[in-house]
Design an enzyme around this catalytic site. Structure first.
Site, PDB file in Angstrom:
ATOM      1  N   HIS A 192       0.832  -1.211   0.000  1.00 27.30           N
ATOM      2  CA  HIS A 192       0.000   0.000   0.000  1.00 27.30           C
ATOM      3  C   HIS A 192       0.864   1.258   0.000  1.00 27.30           C
ATOM      4  CE1 HIS A 192      -4.209  -1.277   0.141  1.00 27.30           C
ATOM      5  NE2 HIS A 192      -3.724  -2.385   0.679  1.00 27.30           N
ATOM      6  N   GLY A 207      -8.141 -14.187  -7.462  1.00 27.15           N
ATOM      7  CA  GLY A 207      -8.683 -13.471  -6.292  1.00 27.15           C
ATOM      8  C   GLY A 207      -7.897 -13.777  -5.034  1.00 27.15           C
ATOM      9  N   GLY A 226      -4.798 -12.560  -4.204  1.00 30.40           N
ATOM     10  CA  GLY A 226      -3.796 -11.564  -3.817  1.00 30.40           C
ATOM     11  C   GLY A 226      -2.464 -11.701  -4.532  1.00 30.40           C
ATOM     12  N   SER A 235      -3.738 -11.849 -10.254  1.00 32.66           N
ATOM     13  CA  SER A 235      -4.156 -12.527 -11.473  1.00 32.66           C
ATOM     14  C   SER A 235      -4.704 -11.507 -12.477  1.00 32.66           C
ATOM     15  CB  SER A 235      -5.214 -13.580 -11.155  1.00 32.66           C
ATOM     16  OG  SER A 235      -6.220 -13.034 -10.342  1.00 32.66           O
ATOM     17  N   ASP A 269       2.233  -4.137  -9.514  1.00 32.33           N
ATOM     18  CA  ASP A 269       1.934  -5.459 -10.061  1.00 32.33           C
ATOM     19  C   ASP A 269       2.364  -5.560 -11.521  1.00 32.33           C
ATOM     20  OD1 ASP A 269       0.778  -5.500  -7.627  1.00 32.33           O
ATOM     21  OD2 ASP A 269      -1.288  -5.665  -8.312  1.00 32.33           O
ATOM     22  N   TYR A 307     -10.163  -0.669  -0.651  1.00 31.87           N
ATOM     23  CA  TYR A 307      -8.867  -0.320  -1.247  1.00 31.87           C
ATOM     24  C   TYR A 307      -8.847   1.142  -1.726  1.00 31.87           C
ATOM     25  CZ  TYR A 307      -4.770  -0.497  -4.256  1.00 31.87           C
ATOM     26  OH  TYR A 307      -3.550  -0.232  -4.836  1.00 31.87           O
TER      27      TYR A 307
HETATM   28  C1  GLA Z   1      -2.956  -4.334  -5.146  1.00 34.21           C
HETATM   29  C2  GLA Z   1      -2.701  -3.226  -6.166  1.00 34.21           C
HETATM   30  C3  GLA Z   1      -1.246  -2.759  -6.093  1.00 34.21           C
HETATM   31  C4  GLA Z   1      -0.822  -2.407  -4.672  1.00 34.21           C
HETATM   32  C5  GLA Z   1      -1.217  -3.528  -3.704  1.00 34.21           C
HETATM   33  C6  GLA Z   1      -0.969  -3.142  -2.270  1.00 34.21           C
HETATM   34  O1  GLA Z   1      -2.250  -5.477  -5.487  1.00 34.21           O
HETATM   35  O2  GLA Z   1      -2.985  -3.692  -7.464  1.00 34.21           O
HETATM   36  O3  GLA Z   1      -1.062  -1.652  -6.958  1.00 34.21           O
HETATM   37  O4  GLA Z   1      -1.365  -1.183  -4.275  1.00 34.21           O
HETATM   38  O5  GLA Z   1      -2.574  -3.899  -3.843  1.00 34.21           O
HETATM   39  O6  GLA Z   1       0.380  -2.963  -2.025  1.00 34.21           O
END
Ligand code: GLA
Length: 385
Positions: A35, A120, A122, A125, A169, A219
């Site tokens: 985050h 889903g 984390g 995907s 990501d 989020y």
């Molecule tokens: C998700 C978001 C990323 C990042 C993480 C938390 O995976 O796609 O951009 O913010 O949460 O670190």
């Protein structure tokens, strides 16, 4: 060859014929730096082996057949008319719209894809899907997109779906390298590779089996909150203030007046510092320090940033008690998904049975264990590789 890749190629060949192009697009794990990507912070992710596979060939029509091997469903787009709103088609629709706005009409292709990335869970995907599709269409339509453009476009697709995420990501998926973590500066978008030769240590994910799409969680609210907190800091110290040049001392003035924003911003500042220390620990082969930083990261994500959940806290808490676990923290957007643990040895069978029983007694279902290691980025692959 991966079983999933074989399955996708076989299904594609049955449905449409021999593929002209095959792409592998990995999921991602994150050692630390959670985050903070949308705050211009530092993050330390890596691409994982588990991947999504895509096959494509031209069909000489004006239609697109987009087949999900895992759902065993085909989304047919007749003459460019988008129509289907199932979850797994949304990203594809968004991509087609985005390329359309850039003057490119995607028509006349058959595509199939399938994945051994837990959906889903984390490990991103959704970004693997966006990055893989971009690479596939770039190849097919000679778009000559640079990696930076693909990172931006993939993030834009997810913003279009409603997730105001950062670029961690997409970057790790598109630049990952076997044996290395990617140290990404989300402010400058520059990255470097950090060799992960932590000798006898490895990473295991403990998937809570709490599934979500981050769009349905808080989020985006977190992002708005830290942006608001930064505005307060800027009001006090000037417009040049960023999360990178602000320190804890400077935010004391909101501790009393805005305790809530204080906590949010404290997480961001501390987490960025932890990433710097984590890099130091890896370079010094100090896995114990890295583990401690991971534990601190979890505490901060739970207490200050409030993006954890009971299941994540349960698993991280229990894992941290084991000798062979040097550190454990929730990973990714939170509210479900995985705990990432840095381990020296697997849990014994007895420890695993106890953990499974305790988890099941508390929540009524099991968790899943996934071993992850730093792998290569998304790429075009050969059928027989
Ligand atoms: C998700 C978001 C990323 C990042 C993480 C938390 O995976 O796609 O951009 O913010 O949460 O670190």
């Amino acid at each position: 060859m991966s079983e999933k890749k074989k399955q996708v190629i076989n299904k594609f060949t049955d449905l449409f014929g021999e593929p002209e192009c095959i792409v592998r697009s990995p999921g991602r794990a994150n050692i630390i730096g959670e985050h903070v990507d949308y705050c211009g912070g530092l993050v330390l992710p890596f691409a994982i082996e588990q991947s999504m596979y895509f096959c494509l060939r031209s069909n000489n029509t004006k239609d697109i057949n987009f087949h999900s091997v895992d759902y065993d469903e085909t989304y047919i787009i007749k003459e460019g008319k988008l129509n289907y709103a199932k979850e797994w088609c949304k990203y594809f629709n968004e991509l087609i719209k985005l390329l359309d706005r850039r003057g490119l009409k995607v028509i006349g292709v058959d595509i199939a894809f399938g994945s051994d990335i837990p959906i889903g869970g984390g490990v991103s995907s959704s970004s693997a899907l966006c990055c893989g599709l971009l690479l596939l269409l770039d190849q097919k339509f000679n778009l000559s997109l640079s990696i930076d453009e693909m990172i931006e476009l993939a993030a834009e697709i997810e913003h279009g779906i409603g997730l105001k995420g950062g670029n961690m990501d997409q970057t790790s998926i598109l630049v990952g390298k076997r044996g290395y973590a990617v140290l990404l500066d989300c402010e400058t978008k520059e990255y470097s590779y950090i060799a992960l030769n932590l000798e006898d240590h490895f990473f295991i994910l403990f998937d809570t089996n709490v599934k979500h799409t981050l769009v349905d969680t808080e989020y985006n609210i977190r992002r708005t909150q830290v942006e608001h907190a930064l505005k307060l800091v800027r009001k006090e110290y000037g417009a040049d203030q960023t999360f990178r040049n602000t320190n804890l001392e400077q935010i004391k003035f909101i501790k009393e007046s805005h305790p809530f924003y204080y906590k949010r911003i404290r997480h961001v500042l501390n987490e960025i510092k932890r990433v710097e220390e984590a890099v130091f620990s890896i370079k010094n082969q100090d896995a114990r320090l890295l583990g401690q930083l991971m534990n601190m990261s979890h505490a901060s994500l739970t207490g200050d940033y409030e993006v954890s959940c009971e299941q994540l806290d349960f698993l991280a808490g229990k894992l941290q008690l084991h000798e062979q676990v040097l550190g454990a923290r929730m990973m990714g957007g939170g509210f479900g998904g995985n705990v990432i643990a840095l381990m020296t040895k697997e849990l014994s069978q007895k420890q695993m049975v106890e953990l499974r029983e305790a988890y099941r007694n508390n929540f009524g279902y099991d968790f899943r264990v996934i071993k992850v290691s730093p792998s290569n980025s998304a790429t075009i692959v050969e059928a027989n590789q």
